[in-house]
Write a protein that holds these residues in place. Structure first.
Motif, mmCIF file in Angstrom:
data_model
loop_
_atom_site.group_PDB
_atom_site.id
_atom_site.type_symbol
_atom_site.label_atom_id
_atom_site.label_comp_id
_atom_site.label_asym_id
_atom_site.label_seq_id
_atom_site.Cartn_x
_atom_site.Cartn_y
_atom_site.Cartn_z
ATOM 1 N N GLN A 120 9.990 -2.277 43.334
ATOM 2 C CA GLN A 120 8.641 -2.260 43.909
ATOM 3 C C GLN A 120 8.039 -0.860 43.787
ATOM 4 O O GLN A 120 7.782 -0.184 44.777
ATOM 5 N N THR A 121 7.830 -0.423 42.562
ATOM 6 C CA THR A 121 7.309 0.918 42.309
ATOM 7 C C THR A 121 6.020 0.824 41.501
ATOM 8 O O THR A 121 6.039 0.313 40.374
ATOM 9 N N PRO A 122 4.870 1.276 42.037
ATOM 10 C CA PRO A 122 3.615 1.216 41.268
ATOM 11 C C PRO A 122 3.727 2.000 39.958
ATOM 12 O O PRO A 122 4.336 3.070 39.905
ATOM 13 N N GLN A 123 3.165 1.449 38.898
ATOM 14 C CA GLN A 123 3.188 2.109 37.607
ATOM 15 C C GLN A 123 1.802 2.556 37.157
ATOM 16 O O GLN A 123 1.637 3.127 36.074
ATOM 17 N N VAL A 132 4.904 6.903 49.204
ATOM 18 C CA VAL A 132 6.041 7.817 49.351
ATOM 19 C C VAL A 132 7.006 7.303 50.420
ATOM 20 O O VAL A 132 8.235 7.363 50.247
ATOM 21 N N ASP A 133 6.459 6.774 51.510
ATOM 22 C CA ASP A 133 7.317 6.225 52.568
ATOM 23 C C ASP A 133 8.149 5.057 52.044
ATOM 24 O O ASP A 133 9.334 4.915 52.395
ATOM 25 N N ARG A 134 7.537 4.220 51.204
ATOM 26 C CA ARG A 134 8.289 3.103 50.626
ATOM 27 C C ARG A 134 9.381 3.611 49.686
ATOM 28 O O ARG A 134 10.480 3.080 49.653
ATOM 29 N N GLU A 176 -1.754 16.877 45.569
ATOM 30 C CA GLU A 176 -0.656 17.831 45.504
ATOM 31 C C GLU A 176 0.462 17.482 46.476
ATOM 32 O O GLU A 176 1.654 17.600 46.144
ATOM 33 N N ARG A 177 0.101 17.052 47.682
ATOM 34 C CA ARG A 177 1.123 16.719 48.673
ATOM 35 C C ARG A 177 2.002 15.565 48.193
ATOM 36 O O ARG A 177 3.234 15.604 48.308
ATOM 37 N N VAL A 178 1.368 14.548 47.637
ATOM 38 C CA VAL A 178 2.110 13.401 47.129
ATOM 39 C C VAL A 178 2.955 13.804 45.920
ATOM 40 O O VAL A 178 4.087 13.355 45.758
ATOM 41 N N GLU A 179 2.417 14.668 45.080
ATOM 42 C CA GLU A 179 3.167 15.107 43.901
ATOM 43 C C GLU A 179 4.489 15.773 44.312
ATOM 44 O O GLU A 179 5.550 15.481 43.746
ATOM 45 N N ARG A 180 4.417 16.653 45.290
ATOM 46 C CA ARG A 180 5.648 17.317 45.737
ATOM 47 C C ARG A 180 6.618 16.312 46.337
ATOM 48 O O ARG A 180 7.834 16.386 46.104
ATOM 49 N N ARG A 184 10.394 15.318 45.112
ATOM 50 C CA ARG A 184 11.528 15.294 46.038
ATOM 51 C C ARG A 184 12.250 13.947 45.940
ATOM 52 O O ARG A 184 13.492 13.904 45.957
ATOM 53 N N ALA A 185 11.498 12.854 45.845
ATOM 54 C CA ALA A 185 12.110 11.533 45.708
ATOM 55 C C ALA A 185 12.929 11.437 44.418
ATOM 56 O O ALA A 185 14.037 10.883 44.411
#
Length: 412
Positions: A120-123, A132-134, A176-180, A184-185
Protein backbone atom coordinates in the motif's frame (compact mmCIF):
# COMPACT_ATOMS: atom_id res chain seq x y z
CA UNK A 1 -15.71 -30.37 26.18
CA UNK A 2 -17.98 -27.83 24.41
CA UNK A 3 -16.80 -26.34 21.16
CA UNK A 4 -15.06 -22.98 21.37
CA UNK A 5 -14.05 -21.08 18.25
CA UNK A 6 -10.28 -20.83 17.78
CA UNK A 7 -10.07 -17.07 17.30
CA UNK A 8 -6.27 -17.15 17.65
CA UNK A 9 -5.81 -19.39 14.61
CA UNK A 10 -8.38 -17.37 12.69
CA UNK A 11 -6.41 -14.18 13.44
CA UNK A 12 -3.17 -15.85 12.31
CA UNK A 13 -4.69 -16.66 8.92
CA UNK A 14 -5.60 -13.00 8.54
CA UNK A 15 -2.17 -11.81 9.72
CA UNK A 16 -0.29 -14.08 7.28
CA UNK A 17 -2.73 -13.56 4.40
CA UNK A 18 -3.91 -17.18 4.01
CA UNK A 19 -7.30 -18.38 2.83
CA UNK A 20 -8.48 -21.72 4.21
CA UNK A 21 -7.47 -23.49 1.00
CA UNK A 22 -4.07 -21.75 0.82
CA UNK A 23 -3.26 -22.84 4.37
CA UNK A 24 -4.31 -26.42 3.60
CA UNK A 25 -2.10 -26.41 0.49
CA UNK A 26 0.86 -25.12 2.50
CA UNK A 27 0.35 -27.79 5.20
CA UNK A 28 0.37 -30.46 2.47
CA UNK A 29 3.48 -29.03 0.83
CA UNK A 30 5.47 -28.99 4.09
CA UNK A 31 4.20 -32.43 5.19
CA UNK A 32 5.27 -33.97 1.89
CA UNK A 33 8.70 -32.35 2.19
CA UNK A 34 9.21 -33.35 5.84
CA UNK A 35 7.49 -36.75 6.12
CA UNK A 36 7.65 -37.93 2.52
CA UNK A 37 3.89 -38.58 2.48
CA UNK A 38 1.00 -36.17 1.79
CA UNK A 39 -1.06 -34.95 4.75
CA UNK A 40 -4.27 -34.81 2.67
CA UNK A 41 -5.25 -31.58 4.39
CA UNK A 42 -8.26 -29.74 2.94
CA UNK A 43 -9.98 -26.44 3.58
CA UNK A 44 -12.54 -28.44 5.59
CA UNK A 45 -9.82 -29.39 8.10
CA UNK A 46 -8.92 -25.70 8.48
CA UNK A 47 -12.54 -24.71 9.02
CA UNK A 48 -12.92 -27.42 11.69
CA UNK A 49 -9.79 -26.19 13.51
CA UNK A 50 -11.10 -22.62 13.53
CA UNK A 51 -14.61 -23.69 14.58
CA UNK A 52 -13.14 -25.58 17.54
CA UNK A 53 -14.45 -28.95 16.32
CA UNK A 54 -10.86 -30.22 16.40
CA UNK A 55 -8.99 -28.81 19.38
CA UNK A 56 -5.65 -30.61 18.81
CA UNK A 57 -4.76 -31.63 15.21
CA UNK A 58 -2.86 -34.79 14.35
CA UNK A 59 0.97 -34.48 14.23
CA UNK A 60 0.98 -34.65 10.41
CA UNK A 61 -0.94 -31.35 10.47
CA UNK A 62 0.47 -29.86 13.64
CA UNK A 63 4.14 -29.85 12.69
CA UNK A 64 3.56 -28.01 9.39
CA UNK A 65 1.34 -25.49 11.20
CA UNK A 66 4.15 -24.82 13.70
CA UNK A 67 6.54 -24.19 10.82
CA UNK A 68 4.15 -21.91 8.96
CA UNK A 69 3.25 -19.67 11.90
CA UNK A 70 6.36 -20.06 14.07
CA UNK A 71 4.32 -20.73 17.21
CA UNK A 72 3.68 -23.56 19.63
CA UNK A 73 0.34 -25.39 19.31
CA UNK A 74 -0.98 -23.58 22.39
CA UNK A 75 0.06 -20.22 20.93
CA UNK A 76 -2.03 -21.07 17.86
CA UNK A 77 -5.08 -21.56 20.10
CA UNK A 78 -5.08 -25.36 20.22
CA UNK A 79 -5.93 -27.20 23.44
CA UNK A 80 -4.07 -30.44 24.15
CA UNK A 81 -5.91 -33.68 24.80
CA UNK A 82 -4.61 -35.36 27.95
CA UNK A 83 -4.02 -38.59 26.09
CA UNK A 84 -1.98 -36.87 23.41
CA UNK A 85 0.09 -34.42 25.40
CA UNK A 86 3.12 -36.66 25.34
CA UNK A 87 2.54 -38.01 21.85
CA UNK A 88 1.89 -35.00 19.69
CA UNK A 89 5.48 -34.70 18.55
CA UNK A 90 7.10 -38.14 18.27
CA UNK A 91 10.74 -38.19 19.39
CA UNK A 92 13.37 -37.87 16.69
CA UNK A 93 17.06 -38.58 16.79
CA UNK A 94 17.79 -35.08 15.53
CA UNK A 95 15.77 -32.06 14.40
CA UNK A 96 14.63 -32.28 10.80
CA UNK A 97 16.62 -29.82 8.71
CA UNK A 98 15.15 -28.70 5.43
CA UNK A 99 16.07 -26.07 2.91
CA UNK A 100 13.24 -23.88 1.68
CA UNK A 101 12.76 -23.94 -2.04
CA UNK A 102 12.56 -20.67 -3.93
CA UNK A 103 8.95 -21.45 -4.82
CA UNK A 104 7.98 -21.73 -1.15
CA UNK A 105 9.91 -18.60 -0.19
CA UNK A 106 8.20 -16.66 -2.99
CA UNK A 107 4.81 -17.95 -1.88
CA UNK A 108 5.39 -16.85 1.72
CA UNK A 109 6.79 -13.50 0.60
CA UNK A 110 3.65 -12.82 -1.40
CA UNK A 111 1.47 -13.64 1.59
CA UNK A 112 3.61 -11.47 3.88
CA UNK A 113 3.46 -8.49 1.55
CA UNK A 114 -0.33 -8.57 1.75
CA UNK A 115 -0.40 -9.30 5.49
CA UNK A 116 2.08 -6.57 6.43
CA UNK A 117 0.55 -4.00 4.11
CA UNK A 118 3.79 -3.13 2.35
CA UNK A 119 2.02 -3.08 -1.02
CA UNK A 120 0.00 0.00 0.00
CA UNK A 121 2.55 2.56 -1.17
CA UNK A 122 1.52 5.49 -3.44
CA UNK A 123 3.54 5.64 -6.65
CA UNK A 124 2.29 9.03 -7.85
CA UNK A 125 0.59 12.16 -6.51
CA UNK A 126 1.49 14.25 -3.50
CA UNK A 127 2.66 12.69 -0.26
CA UNK A 128 1.79 14.06 3.17
CA UNK A 129 2.56 13.17 6.76
CA UNK A 130 -0.44 10.82 6.85
CA UNK A 131 1.34 8.76 4.19
CA UNK A 132 4.50 8.83 6.30
CA UNK A 133 2.51 7.52 9.27
CA UNK A 134 1.30 4.60 7.15
CA UNK A 135 4.85 3.88 6.03
CA UNK A 136 5.96 3.86 9.66
CA UNK A 137 3.19 1.41 10.54
CA UNK A 138 4.35 -0.99 7.85
CA UNK A 139 7.95 -0.63 9.01
CA UNK A 140 6.90 -1.42 12.58
CA UNK A 141 5.22 -4.61 11.34
CA UNK A 142 8.36 -5.58 9.40
CA UNK A 143 10.50 -5.09 12.52
CA UNK A 144 8.09 -7.12 14.66
CA UNK A 145 8.12 -9.99 12.18
CA UNK A 146 11.92 -10.06 12.06
CA UNK A 147 12.29 -9.78 15.84
CA UNK A 148 9.88 -12.68 16.27
CA UNK A 149 10.82 -15.13 13.53
CA UNK A 150 13.94 -13.92 11.73
CA UNK A 151 14.79 -13.25 8.08
CA UNK A 152 13.67 -15.92 5.62
CA UNK A 153 11.16 -14.60 3.11
CA UNK A 154 11.13 -11.27 4.96
CA UNK A 155 14.27 -10.18 3.09
CA UNK A 156 12.32 -10.28 -0.18
CA UNK A 157 9.36 -8.48 1.40
CA UNK A 158 11.55 -5.73 2.89
CA UNK A 159 13.54 -5.35 -0.35
CA UNK A 160 10.28 -5.06 -2.30
CA UNK A 161 9.02 -2.40 0.12
CA UNK A 162 12.33 -0.58 -0.14
CA UNK A 163 11.90 -0.40 -3.93
CA UNK A 164 8.35 0.90 -3.52
CA UNK A 165 9.50 3.66 -1.16
CA UNK A 166 12.32 4.65 -3.51
CA UNK A 167 9.90 4.80 -6.45
CA UNK A 168 7.61 7.01 -4.37
CA UNK A 169 10.57 9.31 -3.71
CA UNK A 170 11.31 9.47 -7.43
CA UNK A 171 7.77 9.91 -8.80
CA UNK A 172 5.70 11.65 -6.11
CA UNK A 173 5.76 15.26 -4.95
CA UNK A 174 6.23 16.35 -1.33
CA UNK A 175 7.56 19.06 0.94
CA UNK A 176 10.90 19.14 2.73
CA UNK A 177 9.54 17.69 5.97
CA UNK A 178 8.01 14.72 4.17
CA UNK A 179 11.17 14.22 2.11
CA UNK A 180 13.29 13.84 5.23
CA UNK A 181 10.73 11.48 6.75
CA UNK A 182 10.76 9.42 3.55
CA UNK A 183 14.54 9.11 3.63
CA UNK A 184 14.27 8.03 7.27
CA UNK A 185 11.71 5.37 6.28
CA UNK A 186 14.05 4.13 3.54
CA UNK A 187 16.89 3.91 6.06
CA UNK A 188 14.74 1.91 8.50
CA UNK A 189 13.49 -0.53 5.87
CA UNK A 190 16.96 -0.99 4.37
CA UNK A 191 18.31 -1.77 7.85
CA UNK A 192 15.58 -4.36 8.44
CA UNK A 193 16.25 -5.87 5.01
CA UNK A 194 19.96 -5.93 5.80
CA UNK A 195 19.48 -7.95 8.96
CA UNK A 196 17.06 -10.26 7.15
CA UNK A 197 19.67 -10.92 4.44
CA UNK A 198 22.27 -11.50 7.15
CA UNK A 199 19.93 -14.00 8.79
CA UNK A 200 19.70 -15.85 5.47
CA UNK A 201 23.48 -15.99 5.16
CA UNK A 202 23.47 -13.60 2.19
CA UNK A 203 26.21 -11.33 3.53
CA UNK A 204 26.94 -9.56 0.25
CA UNK A 205 23.35 -8.45 -0.07
CA UNK A 206 23.31 -7.49 3.61
CA UNK A 207 26.33 -5.22 3.06
CA UNK A 208 24.67 -3.53 0.08
CA UNK A 209 21.45 -2.92 2.02
CA UNK A 210 23.31 -1.54 5.04
CA UNK A 211 25.18 0.93 2.86
CA UNK A 212 21.81 2.02 1.44
CA UNK A 213 20.56 2.49 5.00
CA UNK A 214 23.51 4.71 5.87
CA UNK A 215 23.09 6.82 2.74
CA UNK A 216 19.37 7.31 3.40
CA UNK A 217 20.00 8.14 7.06
CA UNK A 218 22.49 10.82 6.05
CA UNK A 219 19.99 12.28 3.56
CA UNK A 220 17.34 12.30 6.28
CA UNK A 221 19.79 14.14 8.56
CA UNK A 222 18.57 11.81 11.32
CA UNK A 223 21.32 11.14 13.88
CA UNK A 224 19.56 8.10 15.37
CA UNK A 225 19.17 6.46 11.95
CA UNK A 226 22.83 7.22 11.20
CA UNK A 227 23.91 5.63 14.48
CA UNK A 228 21.85 2.54 13.75
CA UNK A 229 23.41 2.25 10.29
CA UNK A 230 26.93 2.53 11.71
CA UNK A 231 26.10 -0.05 14.38
CA UNK A 232 24.87 -2.49 11.72
CA UNK A 233 28.02 -1.94 9.67
CA UNK A 234 30.06 -2.64 12.80
CA UNK A 235 28.18 -5.93 13.26
CA UNK A 236 28.97 -6.75 9.65
CA UNK A 237 32.69 -6.08 10.17
CA UNK A 238 32.67 -8.25 13.28
CA UNK A 239 31.02 -11.11 11.42
CA UNK A 240 33.64 -10.79 8.67
CA UNK A 241 36.38 -11.34 11.24
CA UNK A 242 37.37 -7.70 11.77
CA UNK A 243 36.52 -7.09 15.45
CA UNK A 244 39.03 -4.23 15.82
CA UNK A 245 37.31 -2.35 13.00
CA UNK A 246 33.93 -3.08 14.55
CA UNK A 247 35.19 -1.75 17.89
CA UNK A 248 36.33 1.51 16.24
CA UNK A 249 32.93 2.00 14.62
CA UNK A 250 31.08 1.34 17.86
CA UNK A 251 33.34 3.73 19.77
CA UNK A 252 32.77 6.44 17.18
CA UNK A 253 29.02 5.94 17.42
CA UNK A 254 29.12 6.13 21.22
CA UNK A 255 30.96 9.45 21.00
CA UNK A 256 27.95 11.13 19.35
CA UNK A 257 26.38 13.69 21.68
CA UNK A 258 22.79 12.90 20.69
CA UNK A 259 23.07 9.46 22.36
CA UNK A 260 22.68 11.14 25.75
CA UNK A 261 18.97 11.16 24.95
CA UNK A 262 18.97 7.60 23.54
CA UNK A 263 19.82 5.24 26.42
CA UNK A 264 18.51 2.07 24.74
CA UNK A 265 20.71 2.53 21.69
CA UNK A 266 23.62 3.48 23.94
CA UNK A 267 23.20 0.29 25.98
CA UNK A 268 23.14 -1.79 22.78
CA UNK A 269 26.32 -0.14 21.48
CA UNK A 270 28.12 -0.77 24.78
CA UNK A 271 27.09 -4.44 24.75
CA UNK A 272 28.23 -4.92 21.14
CA UNK A 273 31.49 -3.11 21.82
CA UNK A 274 32.08 -5.44 24.78
CA UNK A 275 31.95 -8.43 22.44
CA UNK A 276 34.41 -6.79 20.03
CA UNK A 277 36.85 -6.13 22.89
CA UNK A 278 36.54 -9.72 24.08
CA UNK A 279 37.57 -10.87 20.61
CA UNK A 280 40.69 -8.67 20.63
CA UNK A 281 41.79 -9.91 24.07
CA UNK A 282 40.67 -6.96 26.19
CA UNK A 283 38.65 -8.64 28.97
CA UNK A 284 38.82 -5.59 31.24
CA UNK A 285 37.40 -3.39 28.51
CA UNK A 286 34.73 -6.02 27.90
CA UNK A 287 33.75 -5.93 31.57
CA UNK A 288 33.60 -2.12 31.67
CA UNK A 289 31.30 -1.91 28.66
CA UNK A 290 29.02 -4.72 29.82
CA UNK A 291 28.65 -2.92 33.15
CA UNK A 292 27.94 0.34 31.30
CA UNK A 293 25.31 -1.39 29.15
CA UNK A 294 23.50 -2.73 32.23
CA UNK A 295 23.73 0.58 34.10
CA UNK A 296 22.38 2.62 31.18
CA UNK A 297 19.69 0.07 30.34
CA UNK A 298 18.38 0.14 33.91
CA UNK A 299 17.52 3.83 33.60
CA UNK A 300 16.14 3.58 30.06
CA UNK A 301 12.43 3.58 29.36
CA UNK A 302 10.82 1.68 26.50
CA UNK A 303 8.03 4.16 25.85
CA UNK A 304 8.55 5.76 22.45
CA UNK A 305 11.48 3.48 21.58
CA UNK A 306 11.96 2.66 17.88
CA UNK A 307 10.26 -0.56 16.78
CA UNK A 308 13.54 -2.15 15.74
CA UNK A 309 14.73 -2.00 19.37
CA UNK A 310 11.82 -4.10 20.65
CA UNK A 311 14.18 -7.09 20.87
CA UNK A 312 16.39 -5.31 23.44
CA UNK A 313 14.81 -6.73 26.59
CA UNK A 314 16.57 -7.71 29.84
CA UNK A 315 16.80 -11.21 28.37
CA UNK A 316 18.60 -9.94 25.28
CA UNK A 317 20.99 -7.84 27.36
CA UNK A 318 21.85 -10.98 29.32
CA UNK A 319 22.32 -12.81 26.03
CA UNK A 320 24.67 -10.18 24.66
CA UNK A 321 26.71 -10.57 27.82
CA UNK A 322 26.82 -14.33 27.27
CA UNK A 323 28.09 -13.82 23.71
CA UNK A 324 30.86 -11.52 24.95
CA UNK A 325 31.92 -14.02 27.62
CA UNK A 326 31.94 -16.77 25.00
CA UNK A 327 34.22 -14.63 22.82
CA UNK A 328 36.52 -14.19 25.84
CA UNK A 329 36.66 -17.97 26.35
CA UNK A 330 34.81 -17.75 29.69
CA UNK A 331 32.47 -20.62 28.93
CA UNK A 332 31.15 -21.31 32.42
CA UNK A 333 30.05 -17.70 32.90
CA UNK A 334 28.68 -17.60 29.34
CA UNK A 335 26.63 -20.75 29.97
CA UNK A 336 25.17 -19.28 33.16
CA UNK A 337 24.13 -16.11 31.36
CA UNK A 338 22.68 -18.02 28.43
CA UNK A 339 20.56 -20.14 30.77
CA UNK A 340 19.36 -16.93 32.44
CA UNK A 341 18.55 -15.47 29.04
CA UNK A 342 16.35 -18.44 28.14
CA UNK A 343 14.49 -18.13 31.45
CA UNK A 344 13.79 -14.45 30.86
CA UNK A 345 13.05 -14.60 27.14
CA UNK A 346 9.58 -13.61 25.99
CA UNK A 347 7.68 -16.17 23.90
CA UNK A 348 7.31 -13.58 21.14
CA UNK A 349 10.93 -14.09 20.17
CA UNK A 350 10.95 -17.59 18.69
CA UNK A 351 14.06 -16.84 16.64
CA UNK A 352 16.08 -15.69 19.64
CA UNK A 353 14.93 -18.61 21.77
CA UNK A 354 16.32 -21.00 19.16
CA UNK A 355 19.47 -18.91 18.81
CA UNK A 356 20.25 -18.94 22.53
CA UNK A 357 19.37 -22.62 22.88
CA UNK A 358 21.91 -23.40 20.17
CA UNK A 359 24.42 -21.11 21.90
CA UNK A 360 23.86 -22.97 25.17
CA UNK A 361 24.62 -26.28 23.47
CA UNK A 362 27.73 -24.81 21.83
CA UNK A 363 28.99 -23.65 25.21
CA UNK A 364 28.37 -27.07 26.70
CA UNK A 365 30.29 -28.69 23.85
CA UNK A 366 33.15 -26.26 24.43
CA UNK A 367 33.37 -27.62 27.98
CA UNK A 368 33.31 -31.24 26.81
CA UNK A 369 29.75 -31.90 27.96
CA UNK A 370 28.44 -33.51 24.77
CA UNK A 371 25.65 -35.38 26.58
CA UNK A 372 24.28 -32.14 28.01
CA UNK A 373 24.58 -30.45 24.63
CA UNK A 374 22.66 -33.28 22.95
CA UNK A 375 19.91 -32.98 25.58
CA UNK A 376 19.77 -29.20 25.11
CA UNK A 377 19.09 -29.41 21.37
CA UNK A 378 16.97 -32.57 21.45
CA UNK A 379 13.67 -30.76 21.71
CA UNK A 380 14.45 -27.59 19.76
CA UNK A 381 11.59 -26.56 17.50
CA UNK A 382 12.96 -24.86 14.39
CA UNK A 383 9.83 -25.16 12.27
CA UNK A 384 8.84 -21.54 12.76
CA UNK A 385 12.31 -19.99 12.70
CA UNK A 386 13.02 -18.27 9.39
CA UNK A 387 16.79 -18.08 9.78
CA UNK A 388 18.96 -20.38 7.69
CA UNK A 389 22.01 -19.25 9.73
CA UNK A 390 20.47 -20.46 12.98
CA UNK A 391 19.13 -23.72 11.55
CA UNK A 392 22.55 -24.42 10.01
CA UNK A 393 24.19 -23.86 13.40
CA UNK A 394 21.67 -26.18 15.00
CA UNK A 395 22.47 -28.82 12.43
CA UNK A 396 26.20 -28.49 13.16
CA UNK A 397 25.83 -28.56 16.93
CA UNK A 398 23.50 -31.58 16.78
CA UNK A 399 26.02 -33.48 14.68
CA UNK A 400 28.88 -32.37 16.94
CA UNK A 401 27.04 -33.45 20.09
CA UNK A 402 26.64 -36.94 18.68
CA UNK A 403 30.41 -37.22 18.12
CA UNK A 404 31.58 -35.17 21.10
CA UNK A 405 33.54 -32.62 19.08
CA UNK A 406 33.59 -28.83 19.65
CA UNK A 407 32.12 -26.28 17.28
CA UNK A 408 32.99 -22.62 16.86
CA UNK A 409 30.37 -19.90 17.06
CA UNK A 410 29.15 -18.30 13.84
CA UNK A 411 29.17 -14.65 14.99
CA UNK A 412 25.71 -13.23 15.33
Amino acid sequence: MPKQRNTTLDALLTEFGYTHQQLADEVNRIALDEFGTPANCTDRHVRRWIAGEVRWPWPRYLRPLQEIFGRSPEAMGFVSRKASQNATVPPRLAPVMRHHTMQRRTFIAGALIAALGTDQTPQRGRLGMSDVDRFQGATTRLDAHFNGLGGGALVDVAADYLSRLQRALDHCTYGERVERAMHRAVAEVAACAGWSAHDCGDYGRAAQLRNQALQAALLARDPVAVTRAWSDLAAQAEHAGRPAEAARINRAALAERHLRAEPLITALLHARLADCLAQINDPKGMGRHLAAAERIYDRAGTVGAPSWLAFLTPAELSGLGAIAHQSAGLYVRAEEQTACTLELLDDRFARNRTYYTVLLAELQLAQGASDRAAATVADVQVSGVASSRITARLERVTAAASTGRDVRDDTR
